[in-house]
Design an enzyme around this catalytic site. Structure first.
Site, short mmCIF file in Angstrom:
data_model
loop_
_atom_site.label_atom_id
_atom_site.label_comp_id
_atom_site.label_asym_id
_atom_site.label_seq_id
_atom_site.Cartn_x
_atom_site.Cartn_y
_atom_site.Cartn_z
CB THR A 14 46.98 43.97 46.59
OG1 THR A 14 47.74 43.20 46.56
CG2 THR A 14 46.86 44.58 45.17
CB THR A 67 45.01 40.32 45.01
OG1 THR A 67 45.40 39.80 45.76
CG2 THR A 67 44.10 39.53 44.69
#
Length: 316
Positions: A166, A217
């Site tokens: 991410t 993340t």
């Protein structure tokens, strides 16, 4: 106020042969975002630009390079938030657009809503003139290989989720405004329509001028359970430094729900942190014309921005 930007390219396990590409990608994104800030641009513009750079980079699980769902398609989530007025825009389960973060910003600025999903997000993108691209354009060989591997009867998709990728950015600009942006392709071989933490305000990111901004993340479902981004800012409101707040929140997520992840944080006064409970997280920051970046715990390279820009034009 001296501007600061911090970016991450995802927490998890970064395979040896991908380390350099991930380092180069976060450095490039941080330099581009900082370029916006140095020209007097807003924190909002800087985080959008940094995330757009990583969405376009096939090394990361966002935009081009996103992982595939169980049907072999890319479905992406993104969020952006303005710490000045708590305005936010997000999209989830979007397909066939190159930069979900740009669409999230349009949701924030052109609608009265905060989150559009799937078909509705697609209609809105069309109305805004956002170009559609063929889904295949977002798929890399690596994502397709991983998807196939996970379909094998004896595969363990959980093992593959450790390399998540991410992307996110946080910044404070010369006027003292903070912003965050986060974008992802989600989990490999996820159910169609699965939405993780990224698009959820307070989980994938949060920004408030009274404390700071953070982007997260890691394992999305765990991040959502503890509302990780908002939790970090809560700790900062109680007087913790960004680093202490990040470590405290990550430790809580680990002990309470067994979740691992990583976060980047910037305070309204320009203090920053990049912390993670996973094996690695690619990150980079620029403050006072100095670039810092790393992947492993304790790893921190430093260069002047001028030196970094020179080596960037030579291909890192």
């Amino acid at each position: 106020m001296r501007p600061v930007i911090v970016v991450h390219g995802g927490a998890g396990r970064i395979f040896k042969e991908r380390e350099e590409g991930c380092r180069a990608g976060v450095v490039r994104a941080a330099l581009q975002g900082y370029g916006v800030l140095k020209q007097g641009g807003s924190a909002l513009d800087a985080v959008e630009e940094a995330v757009r750079s990583m969405e376009d980079d096939p090394y990361f699980n966002a935009g081009c390079g996103s992982v595939l769902n169980e049907e072999g398609e890319v479905e992406m989530d993104a969020i952006i938030m303005d710490g000045k007025n708590l305005a936010s825009g997000a999209v989830s389960a979007v397909k066939c657009i190159a930069n979900p973060i740009k669409l999230a910003r349009l949701v924030m600025e052109k609608t009265k809503h905060m989150l559009l999903t799937d078909h509705g997000a697609r209609l809105f993108a069309q109305a805004m003139g956002v170009p559609e691209i063929p889904g295949e354009k977002l798929i890399t060989e690596r994502s397709r290989e991983r998807w196939k591997k996970n379909l094998e009867p004896d595969s363990n998709p959980v093992e593959f989720q450790k390399d998540l990728g991410t992307v996110g950015a946080v910044a404070v600009d010369s006027e003292g405004n903070v912003a965050c942006a986060t974008s992802t392709g989600g989990l490999s071989n996820k159910l169609v329509g699965r939405v993780g933490d990224t698009a959820c305000i307070g989980s994938g990111g949060y920004a408030d001028n009274s404390s700071g901004a953070t982007s997260t993340t890691g394992h999305g479902e765990s991040i959502m359970k503890v509302v990780l981004a908002r939790l970090i800012l809560y700790h900062m409101e109680q007087g913790m430094s960004p680093e202490m707040a990040a470590d405290t929140a990550l430790e809580y997520m680990k002990t309470r729900v067994g979740g691992l992840g990583g976060v980047i944080v910037v305070s309204s006064s320009g203090e920053w942190a990049a912390r993670f409970s996973t094996k690695q997280m690619s990150w980079a920051t620029v403050k006072d014309d100095e670039l810092h970046y790393g992947i492993y715990t304790g790893e921190r390279h430093t260069k002047s921005v001028d030196e970094a820009l020179a080596s960037e034009s030579e291909g890192f």
